[in-house]
Scaffold this motif. Structure first.
Motif, PDB file in Angstrom:
ATOM      1  N   ILE A   1      -9.960  38.774 -23.748  1.00 52.92           N
ATOM      2  CA  ILE A   1      -9.216  39.885 -23.143  1.00 52.92           C
ATOM      3  C   ILE A   1      -8.062  39.354 -22.297  1.00 52.92           C
ATOM      4  CG2 ILE A   1      -9.353  41.710 -21.400  1.00 52.92           C
ATOM      5  CD1 ILE A   1     -12.128  42.364 -22.437  1.00 52.92           C
ATOM      6  N   GLU A   2      -8.318  38.303 -21.531  1.00 53.10           N
ATOM      7  CA  GLU A   2      -7.260  37.737 -20.696  1.00 53.10           C
ATOM      8  C   GLU A   2      -6.104  37.209 -21.553  1.00 53.10           C
ATOM      9  OE1 GLU A   2      -6.990  35.071 -16.609  1.00 53.10           O
ATOM     10  OE2 GLU A   2      -8.665  34.755 -17.980  1.00 53.10           O
ATOM     11  N   ARG A   3      -6.426  36.603 -22.691  1.00 53.06           N
ATOM     12  CA  ARG A   3      -5.382  36.137 -23.613  1.00 53.06           C
ATOM     13  C   ARG A   3      -4.551  37.303 -24.131  1.00 53.06           C
ATOM     14  NH1 ARG A   3      -6.707  33.932 -28.482  1.00 53.06           N
ATOM     15  NH2 ARG A   3      -4.782  32.748 -28.540  1.00 53.06           N
ATOM     16  N   GLN A   4      -5.220  38.402 -24.498  1.00 49.30           N
ATOM     17  CA  GLN A   4      -4.498  39.559 -25.024  1.00 49.30           C
ATOM     18  C   GLN A   4      -3.597  40.183 -23.961  1.00 49.30           C
ATOM     19  OE1 GLN A   4      -4.592  40.191 -28.230  1.00 49.30           O
ATOM     20  NE2 GLN A   4      -6.164  38.619 -28.539  1.00 49.30           N
ATOM     21  N   LEU A   5      -4.067  40.208 -22.725  1.00 41.99           N
ATOM     22  CA  LEU A   5      -3.240  40.757 -21.646  1.00 41.99           C
ATOM     23  C   LEU A   5      -2.023  39.868 -21.386  1.00 41.99           C
ATOM     24  CD1 LEU A   5      -6.030  41.904 -19.158  1.00 41.99           C
ATOM     25  CD2 LEU A   5      -4.531  43.382 -20.515  1.00 41.99           C
ATOM     26  N   GLU A   6      -2.207  38.553 -21.466  1.00 39.91           N
ATOM     27  CA  GLU A   6      -1.071  37.659 -21.283  1.00 39.91           C
ATOM     28  C   GLU A   6      -0.056  37.845 -22.406  1.00 39.91           C
ATOM     29  OE1 GLU A   6      -0.012  32.957 -20.422  1.00 39.91           O
ATOM     30  OE2 GLU A   6      -2.097  33.654 -20.331  1.00 39.91           O
ATOM     31  N   HIS A   7      -0.552  38.042 -23.619  1.00 45.02           N
ATOM     32  CA  HIS A   7       0.358  38.297 -24.749  1.00 45.02           C
ATOM     33  C   HIS A   7       1.142  39.591 -24.526  1.00 45.02           C
ATOM     34  CE1 HIS A   7       1.362  39.923 -28.813  1.00 45.02           C
ATOM     35  NE2 HIS A   7       1.760  38.684 -28.994  1.00 45.02           N
ATOM     36  N   TYR A   8       0.482  40.600 -24.019  1.00 45.58           N
ATOM     37  CA  TYR A   8       1.164  41.866 -23.745  1.00 45.58           C
ATOM     38  C   TYR A   8       2.299  41.671 -22.734  1.00 45.58           C
ATOM     39  CZ  TYR A   8       1.993  46.353 -21.439  1.00 45.58           C
ATOM     40  OH  TYR A   8       2.595  47.452 -20.865  1.00 45.58           O
ATOM     41  N   LEU A   9       2.057  40.845 -21.726  1.00 46.59           N
ATOM     42  CA  LEU A   9       3.042  40.659 -20.656  1.00 46.59           C
ATOM     43  C   LEU A   9       4.151  39.687 -21.021  1.00 46.59           C
ATOM     44  CD1 LEU A   9       0.615  40.533 -17.606  1.00 46.59           C
ATOM     45  CD2 LEU A   9       2.252  42.360 -18.132  1.00 46.59           C
ATOM     46  N   THR A  10       3.845  38.675 -21.859  1.00 47.45           N
ATOM     47  CA  THR A  10       4.818  37.605 -22.124  1.00 47.45           C
ATOM     48  C   THR A  10       5.296  37.558 -23.571  1.00 47.45           C
ATOM     49  OG1 THR A  10       3.149  35.937 -22.704  1.00 47.45           O
ATOM     50  CG2 THR A  10       3.675  36.215 -20.349  1.00 47.45           C
ATOM     51  N   GLY A  11       4.528  38.162 -24.468  1.00 46.44           N
ATOM     52  CA  GLY A  11       4.865  38.061 -25.887  1.00 46.44           C
ATOM     53  C   GLY A  11       4.352  36.807 -26.542  1.00 46.44           C
ATOM     54  N   HIS A  12       3.599  36.000 -25.813  1.00 48.30           N
ATOM     55  CA  HIS A  12       3.085  34.730 -26.348  1.00 48.30           C
ATOM     56  C   HIS A  12       1.580  34.639 -26.108  1.00 48.30           C
ATOM     57  CE1 HIS A  12       7.225  33.365 -26.851  1.00 48.30           C
ATOM     58  NE2 HIS A  12       7.451  33.744 -25.596  1.00 48.30           N
ATOM     59  N   TYR A  13       0.886  34.016 -27.064  1.00 49.46           N
ATOM     60  CA  TYR A  13      -0.528  33.730 -26.901  1.00 49.46           C
ATOM     61  C   TYR A  13      -0.713  32.353 -26.263  1.00 49.46           C
ATOM     62  CZ  TYR A  13      -2.082  37.672 -29.748  1.00 49.46           C
ATOM     63  OH  TYR A  13      -2.351  38.929 -30.220  1.00 49.46           O
ATOM     64  N   SER A  14      -1.593  32.278 -25.278  1.00 50.26           N
ATOM     65  CA  SER A  14      -1.894  30.998 -24.660  1.00 50.26           C
ATOM     66  C   SER A  14      -3.135  30.402 -25.315  1.00 50.26           C
ATOM     67  CB  SER A  14      -2.154  31.188 -23.162  1.00 50.26           C
ATOM     68  OG  SER A  14      -3.242  32.068 -22.963  1.00 50.26           O
ATOM     69  N   ALA A  15      -3.350  29.132 -25.091  1.00 45.44           N
ATOM     70  CA  ALA A  15      -4.538  28.467 -25.619  1.00 45.44           C
ATOM     71  C   ALA A  15      -5.782  29.019 -24.931  1.00 45.44           C
ATOM     72  CB  ALA A  15      -4.451  26.961 -25.401  1.00 45.44           C
ATOM     73  N   ALA A  16      -6.882  29.101 -25.690  1.00 49.53           N
ATOM     74  CA  ALA A  16      -8.121  29.660 -25.143  1.00 49.53           C
ATOM     75  C   ALA A  16      -8.589  28.891 -23.921  1.00 49.53           C
ATOM     76  CB  ALA A  16      -9.188  29.688 -26.223  1.00 49.53           C
ATOM     77  N   ASN A  17      -8.347  27.571 -23.875  1.00 54.87           N
ATOM     78  CA  ASN A  17      -8.846  26.778 -22.753  1.00 54.87           C
ATOM     79  C   ASN A  17      -8.123  27.075 -21.435  1.00 54.87           C
ATOM     80  OD1 ASN A  17      -6.409  25.441 -23.060  1.00 54.87           O
ATOM     81  ND2 ASN A  17      -7.294  23.574 -23.926  1.00 54.87           N
ATOM     82  N   ARG A  18      -7.080  27.897 -21.494  1.00 52.55           N
ATOM     83  CA  ARG A  18      -6.401  28.299 -20.253  1.00 52.55           C
ATOM     84  C   ARG A  18      -7.144  29.432 -19.565  1.00 52.55           C
ATOM     85  NH1 ARG A  18      -1.157  27.871 -18.919  1.00 52.55           N
ATOM     86  NH2 ARG A  18      -0.976  30.141 -18.671  1.00 52.55           N
ATOM     87  N   HIS A  19      -8.178  29.964 -20.227  1.00 56.19           N
ATOM     88  CA  HIS A  19      -8.906  31.103 -19.671  1.00 56.19           C
ATOM     89  C   HIS A  19     -10.398  30.815 -19.645  1.00 56.19           C
ATOM     90  CE1 HIS A  19      -5.120  33.201 -20.049  1.00 56.19           C
ATOM     91  NE2 HIS A  19      -5.071  32.863 -21.312  1.00 56.19           N
ATOM     92  N   ALA A  20     -10.738  29.668 -19.117  1.00 57.04           N
ATOM     93  CA  ALA A  20     -12.135  29.270 -19.062  1.00 57.04           C
ATOM     94  C   ALA A  20     -12.917  30.139 -18.084  1.00 57.04           C
ATOM     95  CB  ALA A  20     -12.245  27.808 -18.650  1.00 57.04           C
TER      96      ALA A  20
END
Length: 328
Positions: A307-326
């Motif tokens: 969910i945190e990855r999807q929210l970051e994508h919504y705000l920035t347009g980019h997906y971050s690596a899963a390990n950034r949301h441990a």
């Protein structure tokens, strides 16, 4: 039904009476059926019928965060891991994202741990309204001596757990011994005292949806505040057909008694898109009250990271690596 102000018999977020239970009605139990093919067809349509995008999806995902029982139930759990998990529960999404979304102060619904970690979690969550849930009664098999299961409940409550996730004896369901299941659940509910009780059915081990429906009803008759799908340790955990079966039992129980009972799917819900399907189903079948943490929870841990990855994508347009949301 008249609502009540929170009291010591209620969780901080609860504004309705607990389920007091009722005498076992075997005629009602025997009348319960489940049309498996119809249930599976209904569940299969959800992905194509319910889709939300952009700011609407972000809003639904933030709602999902508030409904998560952030969980660690591993044999290698340590006090440090539980403390880190509690820190994540207090701050489940990066502060900069919550600030942009106007959702500062968002927390998860609860933290769920083994009995041995309850005191650690309670200390780590001090000053918040986040309750600690303990899995008790010989989790996950529920086959330890009954007196020890009852004692474990009492010790978890004494340690500060506000919610107790108990496991039922599956053999009572598989043999149709509904009186034994009712008596067991009733005694466990009594042992919980003021702590809310979630009855884990382990639906993947109950063989049929009819058994799931009947077990759901019996546990509610015995006073379960929530019914929950799984321990997360079975080969099959939460599914949409099982969810539809259980929440329709909840609806029938409310229609007959006027009492609201909560629902918790657990195990296997790891993706944000899956959470959206469950939320859509709850809204369709039970309505808005079951989109609040007093009546609905996700038993999950990795779900929050996605969910945190999807929210970051919504705000920035980019997906971050899963390990950034441990988780910790």
């Amino acid at each position: 039904m008249q609502t009540l102000t929170p009291s010591k018999t209620q969780l901080p977020q609860v504004a309705h009476p607990r389920n007091p239970g009722m005498p076992l009605d075997l005629d009602w139990v025997a009348a319960v059926q489940a049309n498996t093919s119809a249930i599976e067809r209904r569940a299969a349509t959800l992905g194509g019928r319910r889709s939300v995008k952009k700011e609407f999806q972000a809003a639904w995902l933030l709602k999902a965060v508030s409904l998560i029982d952030l969980t660690t139930l591993s044999g290698d759990d340590t006090w440090g891991r539980v403390e880190r998990l509690c820190a994540k529960a207090r701050q489940p999404v990066a502060p900069w994202m919550l600030e942009k979304l106007g959702m500062e102060g968002l927390t998860t619904g609860a933290v769920c741990v083994y009995h041995d970690m309850v005191e650690t979690a309670v200390r780590a969550l001090e000053g918040t309204k986040i309750p600690v849930a303990a899995v008790s009664t010989g989790f996950p098999a529920g086959l330890s001596p009954f007196d020890l299961r009852i004692e474990e409940i009492r010790r978890s409550v004494a340690a500060g757990a506000q919610e107790i996730d108990i496991v039922i004896s599956r053999r009572h369901v598989l043999t149709g011994n509904w009186q034994a299941l009712y008596d067991e659940m009733r005694e466990m509910r009594d042992a919980c005292g003021n702590a809310h009780v979630k009855a884990i059915l382990a639906t993947g081990e109950l063989a049929t949806l009819r058994n799931v429906a009947r077990a759901s009803l019996v546990c509610m008759m015995a006073g379960a505040d929530f019914i929950k799908t799984s321990t997360g340790k079975e080969s099959v955990n939460a599914t949409l057909p099982v969810t539809l079966t259980m929440i329709r039992a909840i609806r029938d129980y409310q229609d007959r008694t006027g009492v609201k009972v909560g629902y918790k799917p657990a195990g296997g819900i790891a993706k944000a898109k899956d959470a959206l399907l469950y939320l859509a189903l709850m809204k369709d079948e039970l309505g808005h009250p079951w989109l609040q943490p007093d009546l609905f929870r996700f038993g999950a841990s990795s779900l929050l990271g996605d969910i945190e990855r999807q929210l970051e994508h919504y705000l920035t347009g980019h997906y971050s690596a899963a390990n950034r949301h441990a988780m910790g």
